[in-house]
Design an enzyme around this catalytic site. Structure first.
Site, PDB file in Angstrom:
ATOM      1  N   HIS A 279       6.135  -3.184   0.831  1.00 24.96           N
ATOM      2  CA  HIS A 279       5.516  -4.416   1.320  1.00 24.96           C
ATOM      3  C   HIS A 279       5.001  -4.220   2.735  1.00 24.96           C
ATOM      4  O   HIS A 279       5.651  -3.581   3.562  1.00 24.96           O
ATOM      5  CB  HIS A 279       6.491  -5.594   1.275  1.00 24.96           C
ATOM      6  CG  HIS A 279       7.824  -5.301   1.882  1.00 24.96           C
ATOM      7  ND1 HIS A 279       8.803  -4.582   1.254  1.00 24.96           N
ATOM      8  CD2 HIS A 279       8.327  -5.632   3.101  1.00 24.96           C
ATOM      9  CE1 HIS A 279       9.861  -4.485   2.039  1.00 24.96           C
ATOM     10  NE2 HIS A 279       9.587  -5.104   3.170  1.00 24.96           N
TER      11      HIS A 279
ATOM     12  N   HIS B  85       4.031  -5.990   6.174  1.00 19.57           N
ATOM     13  CA  HIS B  85       4.225  -7.202   6.982  1.00 19.57           C
ATOM     14  C   HIS B  85       2.957  -7.460   7.801  1.00 19.57           C
ATOM     15  O   HIS B  85       2.480  -6.565   8.502  1.00 19.57           O
ATOM     16  CB  HIS B  85       5.362  -7.013   7.993  1.00 19.57           C
ATOM     17  CG  HIS B  85       6.732  -6.895   7.397  1.00 19.57           C
ATOM     18  ND1 HIS B  85       7.580  -7.969   7.286  1.00 19.57           N
ATOM     19  CD2 HIS B  85       7.416  -5.833   6.906  1.00 19.57           C
ATOM     20  CE1 HIS B  85       8.732  -7.575   6.756  1.00 19.57           C
ATOM     21  NE2 HIS B  85       8.654  -6.273   6.511  1.00 19.57           N
TER      22      HIS B  85
HETATM   23  P1  5GP Z   1      12.016  -5.380   5.046  1.00 15.99           P
HETATM   24  O1  5GP Z   1      13.128  -5.439   6.013  1.00 15.99           O
HETATM   25  O2  5GP Z   1      12.446  -4.888   3.686  1.00 15.99           O
HETATM   26  O3  5GP Z   1      10.799  -4.661   5.576  1.00 15.99           O
HETATM   27  O4  5GP Z   1      11.515  -6.885   4.884  1.00 15.99           O
HETATM   28  C1  5GP Z   1      11.838  -7.691   3.805  1.00 15.99           C
HETATM   29  C2  5GP Z   1      11.268  -9.058   4.106  1.00 15.99           C
HETATM   30  O5  5GP Z   1      11.313  -9.817   2.913  1.00 15.99           O
HETATM   31  C3  5GP Z   1      12.042  -9.830   5.155  1.00 15.99           C
HETATM   32  O6  5GP Z   1      11.166 -10.180   6.220  1.00 15.99           O
HETATM   33  C4  5GP Z   1      12.567 -11.048   4.422  1.00 15.99           C
HETATM   34  O7  5GP Z   1      12.540 -12.211   5.189  1.00 15.99           O
HETATM   35  C5  5GP Z   1      11.637 -11.139   3.230  1.00 15.99           C
HETATM   36  N1  5GP Z   1      12.268 -11.697   2.038  1.00 15.99           N
HETATM   37  C6  5GP Z   1      13.458 -11.329   1.501  1.00 15.99           C
HETATM   38  N2  5GP Z   1      13.703 -12.032   0.384  1.00 15.99           N
HETATM   39  C7  5GP Z   1      12.630 -12.847   0.198  1.00 15.99           C
HETATM   40  C8  5GP Z   1      12.304 -13.821  -0.799  1.00 15.99           C
HETATM   41  O8  5GP Z   1      13.035 -14.075  -1.741  1.00 15.99           O
HETATM   42  N3  5GP Z   1      11.118 -14.452  -0.665  1.00 15.99           N
HETATM   43  C9  5GP Z   1      10.248 -14.196   0.354  1.00 15.99           C
HETATM   44  N4  5GP Z   1       9.104 -14.874   0.404  1.00 15.99           N
HETATM   45  N5  5GP Z   1      10.533 -13.288   1.325  1.00 15.99           N
HETATM   46  C10 5GP Z   1      11.719 -12.638   1.244  1.00 15.99           C
END
Ligand code: 5GP
Length: 139
Positions: free
Chosen positions: A98, A100
């Protein structure tokens, strides 16, 4: 077991979806770092950027390219930080690639991604030459 993001793709859990096409989807982050914080993902599940096939990578970037101005304009942001946490050690929590898109505002105090580190790594010129040659040979 499918990732939480695959469950969003499948409509099994709700999300604020802001764009969707055949291979990619964008939705608001549930814990936004700033208003408009958006995630862009491939619909198919790949854990890391390294796993994404070239055609999907092209589609993914096209969606990032589309969403950056849309996000900035919608919240009147001055700029955006656009980043992937690529792998657990880099802070990736959801094992589904993903991107950001985090809106940035003058004086928000967030700093650049350089702020993740205390300063530049101390590497001698010959070491940098070796690393450059090695990366080039794999690119
Ligand atoms: P990572 O740390 O893996 O780069 O970021 C994961 C992101 O996914 C985090 O910013 C978190 O807030 C977001 N996130 C986690 N679970 C969900 C969810 O169920 N729905 C949405 N819309 N975002 C999520």
């Amino acid at each position: 077991m499918s990732t939480i993001f695959s469950q969003i793709v499948e409509g099994e859990i709700p999300a604020r979806i802001v764009y969707e096409d055949e291979t990619t989807i964008a939705f608001l982050d549930a814990n936004p770092l700033a208003p408009g914080h958006t995630l862009v993902i491939p619909k198919d599940e790949y854990e890391r950027l390294n796993d994404v096939p070239e055609d999907v990578a092209t589609d993914l970037y096209a969606t990032v390219h589309r969403m950056v101005p849309a996000v900035e304009e919608s919240v009147d942001a001055d700029a955006t930080t656009v980043a992937f946490n690529n792998g657990e050690e880099a802070g990736q929590e959801v094992p589904h690639v993903h991107c950001h898109i985090v809106p940035r505002f003058q004086g928000d105090g967030g700093g650049p991604i350089h702020g993740l580190f205390g300063g530049p790594a101390d590497l001698a010129d010959d070491k940098l030459d070796d690393i450059a040659a090695d990366i080039e040979s794999r690119a």
